[in-house]
Design a protein around this motif. Structure first.
Motif, PDB file in Angstrom:
ATOM      1  N   ILE A 221      12.386  40.291  39.126  1.00 16.47           N
ATOM      2  CA  ILE A 221      12.841  40.060  37.745  1.00 16.47           C
ATOM      3  C   ILE A 221      12.048  38.926  37.113  1.00 16.47           C
ATOM      4  CG2 ILE A 221      14.797  39.346  36.327  1.00 16.47           C
ATOM      5  CD1 ILE A 221      16.641  40.682  38.347  1.00 16.47           C
ATOM      6  N   ILE A 222      11.895  37.830  37.865  1.00 15.19           N
ATOM      7  CA  ILE A 222      11.185  36.663  37.327  1.00 15.19           C
ATOM      8  C   ILE A 222       9.725  36.984  37.054  1.00 15.19           C
ATOM      9  CG2 ILE A 222      10.425  34.312  37.856  1.00 15.19           C
ATOM     10  CD1 ILE A 222      12.980  33.950  39.473  1.00 15.19           C
ATOM     11  N   ASN A 223       9.099  37.734  37.939  1.00 15.71           N
ATOM     12  CA  ASN A 223       7.668  38.020  37.827  1.00 15.71           C
ATOM     13  C   ASN A 223       7.368  39.300  37.049  1.00 15.71           C
ATOM     14  OD1 ASN A 223       7.083  35.752  39.430  1.00 15.71           O
ATOM     15  ND2 ASN A 223       7.368  36.940  41.315  1.00 15.71           N
ATOM     16  N   SER A 224       8.369  39.829  36.350  1.00 13.03           N
ATOM     17  CA  SER A 224       8.151  41.048  35.575  1.00 13.03           C
ATOM     18  C   SER A 224       7.094  40.808  34.505  1.00 13.03           C
ATOM     19  CB  SER A 224       9.463  41.483  34.922  1.00 13.03           C
ATOM     20  OG  SER A 224       9.245  42.564  34.038  1.00 13.03           O
ATOM     21  N   ASP A 225       6.235  41.802  34.274  1.00 13.47           N
ATOM     22  CA  ASP A 225       5.191  41.656  33.258  1.00 13.47           C
ATOM     23  C   ASP A 225       5.753  41.801  31.844  1.00 13.47           C
ATOM     24  OD1 ASP A 225       5.850  44.283  33.610  1.00 13.47           O
ATOM     25  OD2 ASP A 225       3.808  45.047  33.344  1.00 13.47           O
ATOM     26  N   LYS A 226       7.009  42.168  31.749  1.00 16.60           N
ATOM     27  CA  LYS A 226       7.681  42.229  30.458  1.00 16.60           C
ATOM     28  C   LYS A 226       8.754  41.144  30.397  1.00 16.60           C
ATOM     29  CE  LYS A 226       5.388  45.966  29.338  1.00 16.60           C
ATOM     30  NZ  LYS A 226       4.325  45.957  28.297  1.00 16.60           N
ATOM     31  N   ARG A 227       9.269  40.926  29.191  1.00 19.50           N
ATOM     32  CA  ARG A 227      10.202  39.826  28.967  1.00 19.50           C
ATOM     33  C   ARG A 227      11.604  40.163  29.487  1.00 19.50           C
ATOM     34  NH1 ARG A 227       8.783  35.748  25.271  1.00 19.50           N
ATOM     35  NH2 ARG A 227       6.520  35.557  25.296  1.00 19.50           N
ATOM     36  N   ILE A 228      12.003  39.486  30.559  1.00 20.98           N
ATOM     37  CA  ILE A 228      13.369  39.540  31.077  1.00 20.98           C
ATOM     38  C   ILE A 228      13.802  38.107  31.344  1.00 20.98           C
ATOM     39  CG2 ILE A 228      14.923  40.359  32.882  1.00 20.98           C
ATOM     40  CD1 ILE A 228      13.131  42.693  33.370  1.00 20.98           C
ATOM     41  N   LEU A 229      14.957  37.733  30.853  1.00 23.19           N
ATOM     42  CA  LEU A 229      15.462  36.374  31.042  1.00 23.19           C
ATOM     43  C   LEU A 229      16.715  36.406  31.902  1.00 23.19           C
ATOM     44  CD1 LEU A 229      15.486  33.317  30.362  1.00 23.19           C
ATOM     45  CD2 LEU A 229      16.896  33.903  28.370  1.00 23.19           C
ATOM     46  N   ILE A 230      16.699  35.664  33.016  1.00 23.69           N
ATOM     47  CA  ILE A 230      17.893  35.525  33.850  1.00 23.69           C
ATOM     48  C   ILE A 230      18.775  34.454  33.229  1.00 23.69           C
ATOM     49  CG2 ILE A 230      18.787  34.860  36.118  1.00 23.69           C
ATOM     50  CD1 ILE A 230      16.323  36.002  37.387  1.00 23.69           C
ATOM     51  N   VAL A 231      19.944  34.857  32.767  1.00 22.80           N
ATOM     52  CA  VAL A 231      20.874  33.941  32.124  1.00 22.80           C
ATOM     53  C   VAL A 231      21.691  33.183  33.165  1.00 22.80           C
ATOM     54  CG1 VAL A 231      22.788  33.747  30.475  1.00 22.80           C
ATOM     55  CG2 VAL A 231      20.966  35.435  30.103  1.00 22.80           C
TER      56      VAL A 231
END
Length: 288
Positions: A221-231
């Motif tokens: 999730i953290i290294n995804s090439d698209k924007r994902i934010l862990i809340v």
């Protein structure tokens, strides 16, 4: 009874008659011409200011075009960091595949598709949070009404048709070429603008498995090439019943069933997406 008029009275009457004629000529003849000349002078002055603005814009047309191309490239690059507008089934499949690829069991998956663009703020007790609120308030107070380009430029230069109640009409100062250039090239970076294109999909997901796989899941999730934010996320345990022998009938004895305890992870995240169709089109054209 005859009344005689003296020469003095005649001269006075003739003088009054001539005075009335002069006043009439001045009020209905000369005064309108003076007003018309004044209005013409004001109009010429406005046209001169408009000409100056247009000349400055014309001189800067090349630089503006270069800046516009740079902005388009930056926008395309930034858009490429977001997911294309996804459907609920695509979000479900994406998160499911991300978990199963890491050998995890999925216990819960909840998300809601957004109807409006996302508006993200800093931590509510931070200085940045209050700065964001102030910028938003100033933007809303400024209003969204747009005027004709020339009229707006003239108003900015202090040449609006609206009359100023102040008696000091000379206090207005014309803006310099540098000021007009600033208006042509846009506002200062960092000015608040409402988000109209970026959407956030809030997701809550609980998965279970061994610690290594769970860590890999977070890293993906953290290294995804698209924007994902862990809340946020939390660790826990998940218990489930399993048969010692899967081929046995479910009505078997308690000895045929065992309790399996697995480490679980509940993660809350946001998936950011926008319309990237124009970016995809440019990419496809480049590949061809």
């Amino acid at each position: 009874m005859k009344s005689t008029m003296s020469m003095k009275d005649k001269k006075l009457l003739v003088g009054m008659f001539i005075g009335v004629i002069i006043v009439a000529i001045g009020y209905w003849g000369i005064l309108p011409q003076i007003k018309a000349c004044k209005e013409l002078d004001e109009k010429l002055e406005k046209e001169e200011e408009t000409k100056e603005i247009n000349e400055i814009k014309l001189i800067n047309v090349g630089a503006i075009q270069i800046q516009a191309d740079e902005y388009e490239d930056e926008i395309a690059q930034m858009k490429d960091e977001f997911y294309q507008i996804l459907t609920s089934s695509q979000v479900d499949r994406m998160m499911t595949e991300m978990a199963t690829d890491n050998g995890l069991d999925i216990y819960e998956l909840n998300f809601s598709m957004p109807k409006n663009p996302a508006e993200r703020f800093a931590y509510q007790y931070s200085e940045l949070y209050h700065t964001q609120l102030d910028m938003m308030a100033n933007y809303k107070d400024s209003g969204d009404d747009e005027e004709d380009d020339v009229e707006k430029d003239l108003e900015d230069l202090g040449l609006s048709d609206e009359k100023d109640d102040s008696s000091d009409t000379t206090s207005k100062k014309k803006k310099t070429a540098e000021d007009i250039n600033d208006e042509v090239f846009g506002e200062e970076p960092g000015a608040y603008r409402p988000n109209t294109q970026i959407y956030a999909v809030p997701v809550t997901m609980t998965v279970g498995g061994n610690t290594s796989n769970l860590n890999n899941f977070i890293n993906d999730i953290i290294n995804s090439d698209k924007r994902i934010l862990i809340v946020g996320y939390s660790w826990g345990t998940y218990r489930q019943l399993a048969k010692n022998n899967p081929e046995e009938d479910s009505t078997g004895t308690d000895d045929s069933v065992k309790i399996i305890t697995k480490k679980s992870l509940t993660v809350k995240l946001e998936i950011y997406m926008c319309d990237t169709s124009d970016v995809a089109t440019e990419t496809d054209a480049a590949e061809e």
